[in-house]
Design a protein around this motif. Sequence first.
Motif, mmCIF file in Angstrom:
data_model
loop_
_atom_site.group_PDB
_atom_site.id
_atom_site.type_symbol
_atom_site.label_atom_id
_atom_site.label_comp_id
_atom_site.label_asym_id
_atom_site.label_seq_id
_atom_site.Cartn_x
_atom_site.Cartn_y
_atom_site.Cartn_z
ATOM 1 N N LEU A 90 54.445 -18.881 -0.527
ATOM 2 C CA LEU A 90 54.207 -18.875 0.920
ATOM 3 C C LEU A 90 52.988 -18.032 1.276
ATOM 4 O O LEU A 90 52.108 -18.476 2.025
ATOM 5 C CB LEU A 90 55.447 -18.337 1.646
ATOM 6 C CG LEU A 90 55.289 -18.114 3.156
ATOM 7 C CD1 LEU A 90 55.008 -19.432 3.868
ATOM 8 C CD2 LEU A 90 56.528 -17.440 3.739
ATOM 9 N N SER A 91 52.908 -16.808 0.751
ATOM 10 C CA SER A 91 51.818 -15.897 1.104
ATOM 11 C C SER A 91 50.467 -16.435 0.656
ATOM 12 O O SER A 91 49.502 -16.475 1.440
ATOM 13 C CB SER A 91 52.060 -14.518 0.476
ATOM 14 O OG SER A 91 53.301 -13.981 0.889
ATOM 15 N N ALA A 92 50.390 -16.855 -0.605
ATOM 16 C CA ALA A 92 49.118 -17.352 -1.123
ATOM 17 C C ALA A 92 48.720 -18.648 -0.436
ATOM 18 O O ALA A 92 47.558 -18.834 -0.040
ATOM 19 C CB ALA A 92 49.210 -17.561 -2.637
ATOM 20 N N GLY A 93 49.690 -19.581 -0.290
ATOM 21 C CA GLY A 93 49.374 -20.856 0.356
ATOM 22 C C GLY A 93 48.935 -20.685 1.798
ATOM 23 O O GLY A 93 47.949 -21.289 2.247
ATOM 24 N N LEU A 94 49.640 -19.827 2.544
ATOM 25 C CA LEU A 94 49.289 -19.610 3.949
ATOM 26 C C LEU A 94 47.949 -18.904 4.081
ATOM 27 O O LEU A 94 47.124 -19.250 4.941
ATOM 28 C CB LEU A 94 50.391 -18.803 4.635
ATOM 29 C CG LEU A 94 50.330 -18.694 6.161
ATOM 30 C CD1 LEU A 94 50.331 -20.076 6.795
ATOM 31 C CD2 LEU A 94 51.497 -17.866 6.678
ATOM 32 N N SER A 95 47.688 -17.921 3.210
ATOM 33 C CA SER A 95 46.408 -17.202 3.271
ATOM 34 C C SER A 95 45.243 -18.125 2.957
ATOM 35 O O SER A 95 44.206 -18.106 3.640
ATOM 36 C CB SER A 95 46.424 -16.026 2.286
ATOM 37 O OG SER A 95 47.411 -15.085 2.631
ATOM 38 N N LEU A 96 45.397 -18.951 1.928
ATOM 39 C CA LEU A 96 44.326 -19.880 1.573
ATOM 40 C C LEU A 96 44.108 -20.914 2.664
ATOM 41 O O LEU A 96 42.967 -21.280 2.975
ATOM 42 C CB LEU A 96 44.655 -20.557 0.249
ATOM 43 C CG LEU A 96 44.680 -19.639 -0.989
ATOM 44 C CD1 LEU A 96 45.144 -20.417 -2.212
ATOM 45 C CD2 LEU A 96 43.310 -19.032 -1.224
ATOM 46 N N ALA A 97 45.212 -21.407 3.257
ATOM 47 C CA ALA A 97 45.084 -22.412 4.317
ATOM 48 C C ALA A 97 44.374 -21.831 5.545
ATOM 49 O O ALA A 97 43.497 -22.474 6.129
ATOM 50 C CB ALA A 97 46.462 -22.945 4.696
ATOM 51 N N LEU A 98 44.745 -20.612 5.931
ATOM 52 C CA LEU A 98 44.117 -19.999 7.111
ATOM 53 C C LEU A 98 42.652 -19.655 6.831
ATOM 54 O O LEU A 98 41.823 -19.711 7.739
ATOM 55 C CB LEU A 98 44.890 -18.745 7.516
ATOM 56 C CG LEU A 98 46.315 -18.983 8.027
ATOM 57 C CD1 LEU A 98 46.977 -17.666 8.378
ATOM 58 C CD2 LEU A 98 46.318 -19.919 9.224
ATOM 59 N N GLY A 99 42.372 -19.275 5.580
ATOM 60 C CA GLY A 99 40.975 -19.006 5.242
ATOM 61 C C GLY A 99 40.121 -20.253 5.276
ATOM 62 O O GLY A 99 38.951 -20.201 5.650
ATOM 63 N N ARG A 100 40.697 -21.383 4.905
ATOM 64 C CA ARG A 100 39.932 -22.632 4.872
ATOM 65 C C ARG A 100 39.908 -23.307 6.234
ATOM 66 O O ARG A 100 38.911 -23.926 6.621
ATOM 67 C CB ARG A 100 40.545 -23.565 3.830
ATOM 68 C CG ARG A 100 39.746 -24.837 3.616
ATOM 69 C CD ARG A 100 40.285 -25.647 2.456
ATOM 70 N NE ARG A 100 39.522 -26.850 2.221
ATOM 71 C CZ ARG A 100 38.397 -26.941 1.545
ATOM 72 N NH1 ARG A 100 37.881 -25.826 1.021
ATOM 73 N NH2 ARG A 100 37.756 -28.079 1.374
ATOM 74 N N TRP A 101 41.021 -23.204 6.977
ATOM 75 C CA TRP A 101 41.105 -23.855 8.294
ATOM 76 C C TRP A 101 41.510 -22.835 9.351
ATOM 77 O O TRP A 101 42.661 -22.821 9.806
ATOM 78 C CB TRP A 101 42.121 -25.005 8.256
ATOM 79 C CG TRP A 101 41.786 -26.074 7.267
ATOM 80 C CD1 TRP A 101 40.738 -26.935 7.320
ATOM 81 C CD2 TRP A 101 42.508 -26.382 6.067
ATOM 82 N NE1 TRP A 101 40.747 -27.774 6.241
ATOM 83 C CE2 TRP A 101 41.829 -27.470 5.446
ATOM 84 C CE3 TRP A 101 43.658 -25.875 5.451
ATOM 85 C CZ2 TRP A 101 42.251 -28.024 4.251
ATOM 86 C CZ3 TRP A 101 44.078 -26.434 4.263
ATOM 87 C CH2 TRP A 101 43.384 -27.494 3.666
ATOM 88 N N PRO A 102 40.627 -21.960 9.749
ATOM 89 C CA PRO A 102 40.965 -20.959 10.774
ATOM 90 C C PRO A 102 41.321 -21.582 12.120
ATOM 91 O O PRO A 102 41.893 -20.912 12.976
ATOM 92 C CB PRO A 102 39.701 -20.100 10.870
ATOM 93 C CG PRO A 102 38.608 -20.924 10.270
ATOM 94 C CD PRO A 102 39.242 -21.809 9.262
ATOM 95 N N VAL A 103 40.994 -22.872 12.307
ATOM 96 C CA VAL A 103 41.337 -23.547 13.560
ATOM 97 C C VAL A 103 42.844 -23.593 13.767
ATOM 98 O O VAL A 103 43.323 -23.768 14.900
ATOM 99 C CB VAL A 103 40.733 -24.967 13.560
ATOM 100 C CG1 VAL A 103 41.432 -25.855 12.531
ATOM 101 C CG2 VAL A 103 40.829 -25.607 14.934
ATOM 102 N N LEU A 104 43.617 -23.411 12.674
ATOM 103 C CA LEU A 104 45.073 -23.432 12.788
ATOM 104 C C LEU A 104 45.595 -22.338 13.718
ATOM 105 O O LEU A 104 46.698 -22.464 14.263
ATOM 106 C CB LEU A 104 45.712 -23.274 11.401
ATOM 107 C CG LEU A 104 45.492 -24.429 10.412
ATOM 108 C CD1 LEU A 104 46.041 -24.066 9.042
ATOM 109 C CD2 LEU A 104 46.158 -25.702 10.939
#
Length: 366
Positions: free
Chosen positions: A64-78
């Motif tokens: 959860l932590s790694a996936g969410l961090s990577l997703a927010l880093g790649r798509w900050p629009v979230l």
Amino acid sequence: MNRPLPTLKPAVRTIAVTVLLWTAITALGALQTYSDNLRGGAASHYPSLFVKWFLEYAVPLIVLSAGLSLALGRWPVLLERPRNVVGLFFGLVLVFQPAQWLYMAWLRGYLPIDSAGALWQLLMKMLLVGWFSTTGTFAAILAIHYWRQARARELAWQRSQTDMLGLRLALEEQRLLALRAQLEPHFLFNALNAISALVRDGDKTLALGGIGRLSDLLRYALTASVRNTATVADELGFVRDYLDLQRLRYGERLRVHIDGVSELLEQVACPSLLLQPLIENALRHDLDCREGPGDIRLAFERDGDTLCIRVANPAGPGTPANPGAGLGLANTRDRLRLMHPSASLQAGLQGDRFVAEVRLPLALAD
């Protein structure tokens, strides 16, 4: 082929930090359980507890932590809008939470489930186990992401301010050079006028003496042109030489009274060629505008943390309220402002005299 490299290193770093963090939390949690078992008299084995904690709790939360961090880093629009955050949270509840519960139920041997009642009991058990850790992890990742964004904005703002300051300094330096370039020909033009008047009068001896004095003045002016500041004492010496040159033109009519000279003038910094435009302005509006002897006064006076310099000359009945708005005084005012925010030049009529007043902070000269 080289394109993924810039994003690979941050991703690896994020995963490594996440694994290390949850491993440390797992070690502390297993140690707390081990201590509780010992106090309760139950048999316990710390390595087994560590492995159990890591597999049941750490592995899902690492994902959860790694996936969410990577997703927010790649798509900050979230996270640009509150509704996006709410949608992301409900997605976590609807997708990740059931997957985590099923994973933990599989590890604990709760599967397969043969009835709706057993499923309900499982959900109740898993709710207490995973809900708070998952929600807390989500909140922590969001907080770290917002902090990073704020930090990035702050660093960007600081860089922009530094760039603006550097640009402003460069512009001020160019402006100062332009002011000097204007002032020096202006001074030279007026000095040559004084000598040319002697030549027209046929006094070659005085004219030659004036040329010699002019060479001394130019030598000082050239030296001053490569310095930002000089001392008030140096400027006063330059003005005395300038007055000697002008005395060849005006003779006994030129009368300048200088008061307040002290050792303080050796310590106070000022822009180079500060006093000469003030004296030149006084000459132009005194001796060039009327007959008879002049009455120019140059005074130095300390006023607290400021050195006050006054240049005064008589003003005739038809003198305008601001007769000193020419190139010399305008440049002097600008150069003072560039040297120090508290340095200033005020000029205007005071009774029957025109007064130019310079105020300089008592800063030591370079």
